[in-house]
Structures are given as structure tokens and as C-alpha cells.
Design a protein around this motif. Structure first.
Motif, PDB file in Angstrom:
ATOM      1  N   MET A   1      -4.579  -0.566  -6.044  1.00  0.00           N
ATOM      2  CA  MET A   1      -5.302  -1.027  -4.866  1.00  0.00           C
ATOM      3  C   MET A   1      -6.496  -1.963  -4.808  1.00  0.00           C
ATOM      4  O   MET A   1      -6.635  -2.547  -3.855  1.00  0.00           O
ATOM      5  CB  MET A   1      -5.575   0.525  -4.209  1.00  0.00           C
ATOM      6  N   LYS A   2      -7.443  -1.726  -5.795  1.00  0.00           N
ATOM      7  CA  LYS A   2      -8.448  -2.579  -5.955  1.00  0.00           C
ATOM      8  C   LYS A   2      -8.048  -4.169  -5.940  1.00  0.00           C
ATOM      9  O   LYS A   2      -8.598  -4.829  -5.242  1.00  0.00           O
ATOM     10  CB  LYS A   2      -9.126  -2.128  -7.294  1.00  0.00           C
TER      11      LYS A   2
ATOM     12  N   GLN B   1      -7.023  -5.044  -2.620  1.00  0.00           N
ATOM     13  CA  GLN B   1      -8.160  -5.414  -1.579  1.00  0.00           C
ATOM     14  C   GLN B   1      -8.762  -6.589  -2.022  1.00  0.00           C
ATOM     15  O   GLN B   1      -9.079  -7.401  -0.895  1.00  0.00           O
ATOM     16  CB  GLN B   1      -8.983  -4.073  -2.073  1.00  0.00           C
ATOM     17  N   HIS B   2      -8.954  -7.100  -3.082  1.00  0.00           N
ATOM     18  CA  HIS B   2      -9.660  -8.209  -3.766  1.00  0.00           C
ATOM     19  C   HIS B   2      -8.668  -9.537  -3.000  1.00  0.00           C
ATOM     20  O   HIS B   2      -9.417 -10.536  -2.513  1.00  0.00           O
ATOM     21  CB  HIS B   2      -9.653  -8.557  -5.080  1.00  0.00           C
TER      22      HIS B   2
ATOM     23  N   ARG C   1      -7.030  -9.597  -0.102  1.00  0.00           N
ATOM     24  CA  ARG C   1      -6.988  -9.659   1.417  1.00  0.00           C
ATOM     25  C   ARG C   1      -7.502 -10.656   1.986  1.00  0.00           C
ATOM     26  O   ARG C   1      -7.011 -11.479   2.844  1.00  0.00           O
ATOM     27  CB  ARG C   1      -7.447  -8.313   1.831  1.00  0.00           C
TER      28      ARG C   1
ATOM     29  N   GLU D   1       0.894  -1.305  -0.004  1.00  0.00           N
ATOM     30  CA  GLU D   1      -0.181  -0.131  -0.015  1.00  0.00           C
ATOM     31  C   GLU D   1       0.889   1.439   0.069  1.00  0.00           C
ATOM     32  O   GLU D   1       0.435   2.170  -0.316  1.00  0.00           O
ATOM     33  CB  GLU D   1      -0.814  -0.017   1.150  1.00  0.00           C
TER      34      GLU D   1
END
Length: 182
Positions: A87-88, A91-92, A94, A3
Motif C-alpha cells: 500500500m505504501k 501511495q508513492h 499516485r 487497493e
């Protein structure tokens, strides 16, 4: 960690990610090549296993040579992705990452240390050399993809049991392919 890659930039380059990963980048690259090869619809596209094999040859050769950082061609290092897309994707990843993390532990670290990493590199090179012909044997590249996934994940987590599982899966895949070919 990822990140924080190039926080001021609107785009994230492969070079930015490589700088963030450092030495432990060999494991994630093997893991990525394995997951792509293993993925339904992606890994079954003609040519994808051979492309992944080329990347694994590059990675495995450098790991075998004992390099602290891996080299990638400049044209690849300059490739960029928009920060929101990157970033998307993170996020997926995680939720599945948390699930996988529960099962990982530092086990048999001698298999992920300097000498063990060389054994992993040799195994990855053998897999990479076998992958182009595997494109002609249905689903055999998936076994190679799973083996690479286990090897990469084992290096990332310093989990020697996963590395050993990847080595054993490589042997089993070759035996099954040999039985079907001969």
C-alpha cells in the motif's frame, strides 16, 4: 483496483496482483521491466538488464502467441509482500501516475489492438535479445528501458502514439549502438 487485491490478507502475492490485472497485465509487466531497466542505480547494476530481458522474453513471447493471460512460474506467483509495504508503494506511485495520466489518451488504437500488440511483442522481443550485450555499452540499456516503458505504457493506456514512439526509440537505440560498436 489494486487497493482491493486480497483485502482480507496481511500479505499480497504476485498471483493476487496477476488475478487483479488480467489481460491488461502484459502492458504493466513491460512497463515495470522498462522502469526497472531505466532506473538509475537499479538498471545499471550488472545483471539487472539481463534479468529484465529474460522477463520481457517471457512476456513478449506470450503476447506474440496471443495468450489472453500470461503464465509465470509458480515460485514467482507465490512471492509475497506485506500489505502495508504494498500500500505504501501504491501511495508513492499516485502523484506521478496522475501526472502521466494527463498526457495519455486512446490514440491510434489499431497499434494497441490484437495485431498492433503483436508488433509490440516483436519489438519487445528484439529489445530483450539485445539487452544482455547492451550491458557492456554504457547507458545503452537505458534506451532499451525507455523503449520498454513507452511500449508498456502505450498498451496500458491504449495509446498507439506511445507504442509508435517506443518502436522508433528502439530503432534509434540500435542505430546509436551500431554506430558506437562499428
Amino acid at each position: 483496483m489494486l487497493e482491493q487485491v486480497a483485502p482480507e490478507s496481511e500479505h499480497i502475492s504476485v498471483s493476487d496482483v496477476v488475478d487483479a490485472i488480467g489481460f491488461r497485465g502484459f502492458g504493466p509487466l513491460l512497463l515495470a521491466a522498462g522502469l526497472i531497466t531505466l532506473a538509475p542505480l537499479i538498471g545499471d547494476i550488472p545483471g539487472v538488464p539481463t534479468l529484465m530481458a529474460t522477463i520481457v522474453l517471457l512476456i513478449g513471447g506470450q503476447l506474440l502467441a496471443g495468450r489472453r493471460r500470461f503464465w509465470l512460474p509458480a515460485w514467482l506467483l507465490r512471492r509475497q509482500l506485506a500489505r502495508p509495504t504494498f500500500m505504501k508503494g501504491l501511495q508513492h506511485a499516485r502523484k506521478p501516475s496522475r501526472w502521466v495520466d494527463r498526457w495519455l489518451r486512446v490514440r491510434w488504437p489499431w497499434l494497441t489492438g490484437k495485431q498492433g500488440s503483436r508488433l509490440t511483442a516483436v519489438t519487445a522481443l528484439i529489445i530483450a535479445l539485445a539487452m544482455p550485450p547492451m550491458e557492456f555499452i554504457p547507458f545503452s540499456a537505458n534506451g532499451a528501458g525507455l523503449a520498454l516503458t513507452l511500449l508498456g505504457l502505450g498498451l496500458v493506456a491504449r495509446d498507439g502514439r506511445l507504442v509508435l514512439a517506443g518502436i522508433l526509440l528502439t530503432l534509434a537505440t540500435f542505430v546509436l549502438v551500431a554506430i558506437n560498436v562499428f
